[in-house]
Design a protein around this motif. Structure first.
Motif, PDB file in Angstrom:
ATOM      1  N   ILE A  46     -12.389 -45.932 -31.934  1.00  0.00           N
ATOM      2  CA  ILE A  46     -13.568 -46.751 -31.647  1.00  0.00           C
ATOM      3  C   ILE A  46     -14.219 -46.220 -30.376  1.00  0.00           C
ATOM      4  O   ILE A  46     -13.586 -45.529 -29.575  1.00  0.00           O
ATOM      5  CB  ILE A  46     -13.217 -48.250 -31.524  1.00  0.00           C
ATOM      6  CG1 ILE A  46     -12.216 -48.499 -30.398  1.00  0.00           C
ATOM      7  CG2 ILE A  46     -12.713 -48.803 -32.857  1.00  0.00           C
ATOM      8  CD1 ILE A  46     -11.987 -49.963 -30.079  1.00  0.00           C
ATOM      9  N   GLN A  47     -15.492 -46.541 -30.193  1.00  0.00           N
ATOM     10  CA  GLN A  47     -16.256 -46.003 -29.063  1.00  0.00           C
ATOM     11  C   GLN A  47     -15.629 -46.323 -27.719  1.00  0.00           C
ATOM     12  O   GLN A  47     -15.619 -45.483 -26.827  1.00  0.00           O
ATOM     13  CB  GLN A  47     -17.703 -46.497 -29.099  1.00  0.00           C
ATOM     14  CG  GLN A  47     -18.566 -45.704 -30.016  1.00  0.00           C
ATOM     15  CD  GLN A  47     -20.032 -46.053 -29.930  1.00  0.00           C
ATOM     16  OE1 GLN A  47     -20.746 -45.838 -30.891  1.00  0.00           O
ATOM     17  NE2 GLN A  47     -20.520 -46.575 -28.842  1.00  0.00           N
ATOM     18  N   ILE A  69     -24.383 -38.777 -34.698  1.00  0.00           N
ATOM     19  CA  ILE A  69     -24.602 -39.400 -36.011  1.00  0.00           C
ATOM     20  C   ILE A  69     -25.938 -38.937 -36.584  1.00  0.00           C
ATOM     21  O   ILE A  69     -26.019 -38.546 -37.758  1.00  0.00           O
ATOM     22  CB  ILE A  69     -24.534 -40.941 -35.910  1.00  0.00           C
ATOM     23  CG1 ILE A  69     -23.098 -41.383 -35.632  1.00  0.00           C
ATOM     24  CG2 ILE A  69     -25.071 -41.592 -37.185  1.00  0.00           C
ATOM     25  CD1 ILE A  69     -22.946 -42.852 -35.277  1.00  0.00           C
ATOM     26  N   LYS A  76     -20.123 -43.737 -38.545  1.00  0.00           N
ATOM     27  CA  LYS A  76     -19.496 -44.988 -38.115  1.00  0.00           C
ATOM     28  C   LYS A  76     -19.116 -45.773 -39.350  1.00  0.00           C
ATOM     29  O   LYS A  76     -19.897 -45.875 -40.288  1.00  0.00           O
ATOM     30  CB  LYS A  76     -20.490 -45.844 -37.323  1.00  0.00           C
ATOM     31  CG  LYS A  76     -20.652 -45.509 -35.889  1.00  0.00           C
ATOM     32  CD  LYS A  76     -21.591 -46.547 -35.270  1.00  0.00           C
ATOM     33  CE  LYS A  76     -21.768 -46.305 -33.798  1.00  0.00           C
ATOM     34  NZ  LYS A  76     -22.653 -47.338 -33.204  1.00  0.00           N
ATOM     35  N   GLN A  78     -17.640 -49.620 -40.296  1.00  0.00           N
ATOM     36  CA  GLN A  78     -17.337 -50.948 -39.779  1.00  0.00           C
ATOM     37  C   GLN A  78     -15.903 -51.333 -40.133  1.00  0.00           C
ATOM     38  O   GLN A  78     -15.447 -51.113 -41.248  1.00  0.00           O
ATOM     39  CB  GLN A  78     -18.316 -51.966 -40.362  1.00  0.00           C
ATOM     40  CG  GLN A  78     -18.284 -53.307 -39.709  1.00  0.00           C
ATOM     41  CD  GLN A  78     -19.376 -54.216 -40.252  1.00  0.00           C
ATOM     42  OE1 GLN A  78     -19.674 -54.203 -41.443  1.00  0.00           O
ATOM     43  NE2 GLN A  78     -19.977 -54.974 -39.376  1.00  0.00           N
ATOM     44  N   PHE A  86     -16.758 -50.585 -34.810  1.00  0.00           N
ATOM     45  CA  PHE A  86     -16.958 -49.480 -35.736  1.00  0.00           C
ATOM     46  C   PHE A  86     -15.989 -48.346 -35.408  1.00  0.00           C
ATOM     47  O   PHE A  86     -15.818 -47.991 -34.244  1.00  0.00           O
ATOM     48  CB  PHE A  86     -18.390 -48.951 -35.649  1.00  0.00           C
ATOM     49  CG  PHE A  86     -19.414 -49.911 -36.151  1.00  0.00           C
ATOM     50  CD1 PHE A  86     -19.835 -49.871 -37.463  1.00  0.00           C
ATOM     51  CD2 PHE A  86     -19.962 -50.868 -35.307  1.00  0.00           C
ATOM     52  CE1 PHE A  86     -20.784 -50.762 -37.937  1.00  0.00           C
ATOM     53  CE2 PHE A  86     -20.910 -51.762 -35.756  1.00  0.00           C
ATOM     54  CZ  PHE A  86     -21.324 -51.712 -37.079  1.00  0.00           C
ATOM     55  N   LYS A  87     -15.392 -47.787 -36.434  1.00  0.00           N
ATOM     56  CA  LYS A  87     -14.527 -46.621 -36.273  1.00  0.00           C
ATOM     57  C   LYS A  87     -15.366 -45.363 -36.475  1.00  0.00           C
ATOM     58  O   LYS A  87     -16.298 -45.352 -37.269  1.00  0.00           O
ATOM     59  CB  LYS A  87     -13.376 -46.667 -37.267  1.00  0.00           C
ATOM     60  CG  LYS A  87     -12.421 -47.813 -36.993  1.00  0.00           C
ATOM     61  CD  LYS A  87     -11.240 -47.780 -37.933  1.00  0.00           C
ATOM     62  CE  LYS A  87     -10.283 -48.896 -37.564  1.00  0.00           C
ATOM     63  NZ  LYS A  87      -9.027 -48.791 -38.282  1.00  0.00           N
ATOM     64  N   LEU A  88     -15.023 -44.339 -35.742  1.00  0.00           N
ATOM     65  CA  LEU A  88     -15.758 -43.077 -35.809  1.00  0.00           C
ATOM     66  C   LEU A  88     -14.958 -42.029 -36.564  1.00  0.00           C
ATOM     67  O   LEU A  88     -13.745 -41.900 -36.365  1.00  0.00           O
ATOM     68  CB  LEU A  88     -16.065 -42.571 -34.401  1.00  0.00           C
ATOM     69  CG  LEU A  88     -16.918 -43.481 -33.538  1.00  0.00           C
ATOM     70  CD1 LEU A  88     -16.962 -42.973 -32.103  1.00  0.00           C
ATOM     71  CD2 LEU A  88     -18.326 -43.580 -34.107  1.00  0.00           C
TER      72      LEU A  88
END
Length: 150
Positions: A46-47, A69, A76, A78, A86-88
């Protein structure tokens, strides 16, 4: 000995300039490659964790991630349990250039350490890690509003 931190700073700026030039063709500037590499190495990060990993503020991370992105390098996703989180992940485009980024990192490491034997490399890493931990602890406190005593 202030020269040590100045040397580290100069090394950092030289490497940043090299990467800005070498990664221009793939539109990765201003250390964006760092974010891409860390997401590749930590899929689903995550960020906030990415910010912590890179030791940058959340706003800087948000801008870099947004640009990556837009360029098609990251996506991202959710999370199920927290709709604000949000996971990257790297896209295929991001995955495809990772080996190039890794080769550059390996080359820079090799050039940087050409005069060091394996034991000296280990000792240097140990000393730098120790320095980073102390500075990081102070950095965390200053971010919370603490003033340093000079």
């Amino acid at each position: 000995m202030k020269e040590i931190l100045r040397e580290i700073g100069m090394i950092s700026r030289c490497l940043a300039t090299i990467s800005d030039i070498e990664f221009k063709d793939i539109q990765l500037g201003k250390n964006q490659y760092l974010y891409l590499v860390r997401v590749y190495e930590n899929p689903g990060i995550i960020q906030e964790k990415l910010s912590q990993l890179l030791k940058v503020d959340r706003t800087t991370t948000a801008k870099a991630v947004k640009k990556l992105i837009e360029q098609g390098y990251l996506e991202k996703v959710q999370t199920q349990d927290n709709k604000k989180e949000f996971k990257l992940f790297c896209t295929q485009k991001g995955k495809d250039i990772y080996s190039f980024l890794e080769k550059e990192e390996n080359h820079s490491s090799k050039i940087s350490l050409v005069d060091f034997n394996k034991e000296e490399e280990k000792e240097l890493l140990k000393k730098l890690h120790s320095m980073r931990i102390r500075i990081e602890n102070e950095w965390q406190e200053i971010k919370k509003g603490k003033k340093r005593d000079y």
